[in-house]
Design an enzyme around this catalytic site. Structure first.
Site, PDB file in Angstrom:
ATOM      1  N   GLU A 192       0.593  -1.736  -0.079  1.00 30.36           N
ATOM      2  CA  GLU A 192      -0.135  -0.217  -0.215  1.00 30.36           C
ATOM      3  C   GLU A 192       1.033   1.181   0.106  1.00 30.36           C
ATOM      4  O   GLU A 192       0.716   2.151   0.913  1.00 30.36           O
ATOM      5  CB  GLU A 192      -1.169  -0.131   1.309  1.00 30.36           C
ATOM      6  N   GLU A 296      -5.613  -7.491  -0.227  1.00 28.80           N
ATOM      7  CA  GLU A 296      -5.871  -7.890   0.876  1.00 28.80           C
ATOM      8  C   GLU A 296      -7.275  -6.905   0.878  1.00 28.80           C
ATOM      9  O   GLU A 296      -7.858  -6.373  -0.243  1.00 28.80           O
ATOM     10  CB  GLU A 296      -5.223  -6.614   1.180  1.00 28.80           C
TER      11      GLU A 296
END
Length: 465
Positions: A192, A296
């Protein structure tokens, strides 16, 4: 365990084993182990601050006893067999750079971190599970949030070459160590990322890709998009041997979401909405004909300690719809997360475990003040947030801080920093006076045979494996 027939490579929009079999990676993320997060194991604020406070309270010997046992029992063959028994084939392994390098000794790598990775890779391989190695917390903080162990709201990684050099150096060492291991599905170099300018991530990825390829020409490289793996507009042609990784958290799955189908944060959310968001986020992969892997995703649930069955039923429906969409488009996935204290995990520590009994007072205070931005709600602190949000919106209407705007920027500053940091010492104080054996007993709360399986979640996953 070094069976070359299982080694993965990219063939068009699929991952394929050397045996010729197409492989759709479906599994879990091992959050909370080599990279701890506040909502996963219950502490406030960041892992670095938690560890420092516990070391002050416990002393080095007892501190070591707790964390050594925690790292030993959190994921074992029992856990791997359980996942394989569900039908999963992979585990994404997040890790914090601090296991490999100390800030006061940059570039001097520690063998202890590699030994932990060796163990989890071998444990997974024994049970037929691939691993994806994921640098979740990099030096200098590559995003602005707690999950990169960032105690601030700033990301220094993108403006300091020193931090980037250290990440390249670490990945060169990781690639050298695992280049001959076919059970390592590949390398996920930054979880991320959030480059505020959007101008540095592309050149850095090209540099990092070249450095890994100089050491390991074969393993798949998994590159997250910018803005927490949701923005791929800055990428041109795909780099060779690369899967571009999307994260796909559903609006209807957050802690403050409404009914599903129904209204969440002012929008009507149903299966069609989930599919449209997924296709928007995965547009780059579909356009370039590269594999789709959702690194995710996953709703949060009401805690098992007095939760709301109706809310959880709606969240299982969100999850089932997402899994159905991924099946339809042939996307691989890694559910976040495998094990915790009850918010998202497929298994969780028992409510009456020594660990949860010990930290119960802080869990109550965390919930009341909403300090866990991911797993908490802000109901108890709206009297603080309302005037701040109103003032910022009125005085700075064009202010749009990265990665997700004014409101989340304020919530990180107020909930995650201002209200959470003072609570770290309270959390550590709950452990005062314990000895090494008691510390090990607390850590044993995370052993598989002492945890509880969230059966509806496990069965929902099983139907799509």
């Amino acid at each position: 365990m070094h069976d070359e027939s299982v080694r993965l490579h990219i063939d068009g929009d699929r991952l394929v084993a050397a045996s010729g079999e197409a492989v759709r990676l479906r599994g879990v993320g091992l959050g909370g182990w080599m990279n701890m997060e506040n909502f996963i194991t219950g502490y406030p604020s960041t892992e670095e601050l938690q560890r420092a406070a516990l070391r002050r309270v416990l002393g080095q010997e007892v501190y070591d006893a707790f964390f050594e046992r925690f790292l030993e029992v959190f994921f074992t063959d029992d856990d791997a067999r359980f996942l394989a028994g569900l039908g999963m084939n992979s585990v994404r392994v997040p890790f914090n750079y601090r296991h490999f390098e100390d800030d006061d000794r940059p570039m001097r790598l520690k063998e202890e971190g590699f030994l932990l990775l060796d163990r989890v890779i071998e444990t997974c391989a024994r049970n037929g599970l691939y691993t994806v190695l994921d640098l979740h917390a990099a030096p200098g903080y590559h995003n602005q949030r707690w999950h990169s162990d960032n105690p601030t709201h700033r990301s220094l990684f993108w403006t300091h070459r020193h931090f980037q050099d250290r990440v390249v150096h670490l990945w060169e060492a990781l690639a050298d160590r695992y280049r001959d291991n076919p059970w390592v599905a590949g390398y996920n170099p930054l979880n991320e990322p959030a480059d505020p300018s959007g101008e540095r991530i592309g050149p850095f990825y090209e540099r990092l890709h070249a450095a890994i390829r100089a050491v390991d020409p074969a393993h798949v490289i998994f590159l997250d998009g910018n803005r927490h793996a949701t923005d791929f507009g800055l990428f041109a042609d795909p780099l060779p041997g690369t899967v571009y990784t999307v994260h796909d958290y559903a609006l209807a799955g957050f802690a403050d979401s409404g009914d599903y189908p129904g209204i969440s944060r002012g929008r009507h959310v149903d299966r069609a909405y989930l599919e449209a968001r997924f296709l928007e986020r995965a547009e780059y992969m579909r356009r370039t004909g590269t594999p789709i892997w959702v690194g995710e995703f996953g709703p949060v649930y009401s805690t098992p300690y007095g939760g709301d069955p109706a809310l959880d039923a709606a969240r299982y429906r969100v999850l089932a719809d997402q899994l159905g969409i991924y099946d339809e488009y042939g996307a691989g996935w890694s559910l976040w997360t495998y094990k915790d204290i009850g918010l998202q995990g497929v298994v969780h520590a028992a409510a009456d475990s020594p660990y949860l009994r010990t930290i119960a007072p802080v869990l109550e205070k965390k919930a009341r003040l909403g300090v866990d931005v991911w797993g908490g709600v802000d109901t108890g602190v709206r009297h603080l947030l309302d005037p701040i949000e109103k003032a910022v919106a009125e005085e700075y209407p064009r202010f749009d801080p990265p990665p997700f705007g004014q409101r989340q920027w304020i919530h990180v500053l107020v909930r995650h920093i201002l209200l959470a940091e003072p609570m770290v010492d309270e959390f550590a104080g709950l452990f005062a006076g314990i000895d090494a054996e008691q510390a090990r007993e607390l850590a044993d709360s995370f052993r598989f045979d002492r945890c509880v399986v969230r059966t509806p979640l496990a069965e929902t996953l099983r139907k799509h494996l």
